[in-house]
Design a protein around this motif. Sequence first.
Motif, PDB file in Angstrom:
ATOM      1  N   SER A 188       0.934  -1.120  -0.001  1.00 49.37           N
ATOM      2  CA  SER A 188       0.134   0.163  -0.136  1.00 49.37           C
ATOM      3  C   SER A 188       0.966   1.215   0.058  1.00 49.37           C
ATOM      4  N   ASN A 190       2.088   5.365   0.329  1.00 53.14           N
ATOM      5  CA  ASN A 190       2.059   6.545   1.385  1.00 53.14           C
ATOM      6  C   ASN A 190       1.751   7.731   0.569  1.00 53.14           C
ATOM      7  N   LEU A 205      -2.176   5.383   6.583  1.00 55.91           N
ATOM      8  CA  LEU A 205      -1.422   4.341   6.229  1.00 55.91           C
ATOM      9  C   LEU A 205      -2.417   3.298   6.494  1.00 55.91           C
ATOM     10  N   LYS A 208      -5.174   2.748   4.332  1.00 54.41           N
ATOM     11  CA  LYS A 208      -4.883   2.539   2.692  1.00 54.41           C
ATOM     12  C   LYS A 208      -4.733   0.980   2.831  1.00 54.41           C
ATOM     13  N   TYR A 209      -3.935   0.477   3.871  1.00 55.55           N
ATOM     14  CA  TYR A 209      -3.557  -1.041   3.841  1.00 55.55           C
ATOM     15  C   TYR A 209      -4.916  -1.689   3.932  1.00 55.55           C
ATOM     16  N   PRO A 229       2.389  -3.699   4.333  1.00 59.76           N
ATOM     17  CA  PRO A 229       2.215  -2.057   4.449  1.00 59.76           C
ATOM     18  C   PRO A 229       3.933  -1.675   4.353  1.00 59.76           C
ATOM     19  N   TRP A 234       4.602   3.375   9.464  1.00 63.16           N
ATOM     20  CA  TRP A 234       3.824   2.973  10.833  1.00 63.16           C
ATOM     21  C   TRP A 234       4.529   3.509  11.991  1.00 63.16           C
TER      22      TRP A 234
END
Lengths: 242, 242
Positions: A188, A190, A205, A208-209, A229, A234
Amino acid sequence: MHNSRFPVIEMFGPTIQGEGMVIGQKTMFVRTAGCDYQCSWCDSAFTWNGLGKKEVRMLTAADIAAELKRLAAHTCSHVTISGGNPALLPHLEELINLLHESGIQVALETQGSLWKDWFLLIDDLTLSPKPPSSGMKTDWDKLDVIIANLKAQRRNFSLKVVVFDQSDLAYAASVHKRYDGIPFYVQSGNEDVLEEDTGIVLGRLMDKYKWLVDTVIASTELNNVRVLPQLHAWLWGNKRGY
Amino acid sequence: MHNSRFPVIEMFGPTIQGEGMVIGQKTMFVRTAGCDYQCSWCDSAFTWNGLGKKEVRMLTAADIAAELKRLAAHTCSHVTISGGNPALLPHLEELINLLHESGIQVALETQGSLWKDWFLLIDDLTLSPKPPSSGMKTDWDKLDVIIANLKAQRRNFSLKVVVFDQSDLAYAASVHKRYDGIPFYVQSGNEDVLEEDTGIVLGRLMDKYKWLVDTVIASTELNNVRVLPQLHAWLWGNKRGY
């Protein structure tokens, strides 16, 4: 013979590899300057957009190995070479061989736009062709040759595609289909590489993941794949040096 | 010959593998009931403490394969068998072979307390000996034999140790040293397996993972290792079925 100089823009670690085929690996990073691409969402644009120009040092393999030894004399035996695109550099075998002689394993990340014979020396090689959202165009003939060479020598390598949206996902599926049987990672993207608030970055994030996980789970085209990810983002947001 | 029945307590997916050597892998889960251990912090205690007793079904390999096909006819070709301790089950080769015949790869998780010949059929085998915080004692003679067998057959396997505290970390270092050269994963533990608030769980898990990363980075004993969290718990907390 061992006197090539390589444009190094940063070296840091030990830390962990946050993404891809050796996610979690305790490693150090050597980041080289210069790229043949200019991805719209590049998280290391300072390696090619001029902003990091003053940080570039022209170092020999011995210089780099010595500096890595200072970073981790007894705590780490794995190095990840990234960029920019390190595949631009001739004679990187000088560095790889020297690291191997010191008992250090070498991972490398490149987009798969250029072949170098020294690819065959890399322990963990990630090819990450860039999807439409990057604004770049994949040279399939080049990538075909790279993958054929690595397969022929039974090297340990993988494909990784960063995904931001549906058209990236369609691109990922086409890469997975074209190179059937090669370990395949979707990652995913950024979208906030300039955001400085680590908490805000984390929330976005994770969302999105989760979207990517849900989408891949339902996909018939992305069947035998790994969805990951960027763990370092993170943990540490967009800070450099991790 | 194909008529053994296996105690299955849950089947779910497709989802992603949240931990270990195939972290991120799109997979389905088959969880078997029964364990020779009773780890203090077990996140699947319902498989052995009686609370899941009514959920156990005695299924043949064909039953299990048919149910997996219903879960994912065309979206997933990877299955993870976990427990409990699936190594308690004789003749699991009936299931593994049937899955392979259907083009499905098979991962399996076990603590390494028992050997089964069908270990040699597993595509991604994780041995996770349990550290002191579990309250369990490792049978080193048994684990030595298991690892020798897998090495002799050049199988794709790894060691994974869950770490909660300093004495677990010392245990992890001793396992890594004893089985030098085997891919080694340290995983941060989940201290709140009963907490239902996903946000609370996430904060604590991230803190624990950061602690483990920092500690391993500084360690001279845990040198060539991979440090990973349980991604599924970050995403979905302690919910079952993910």
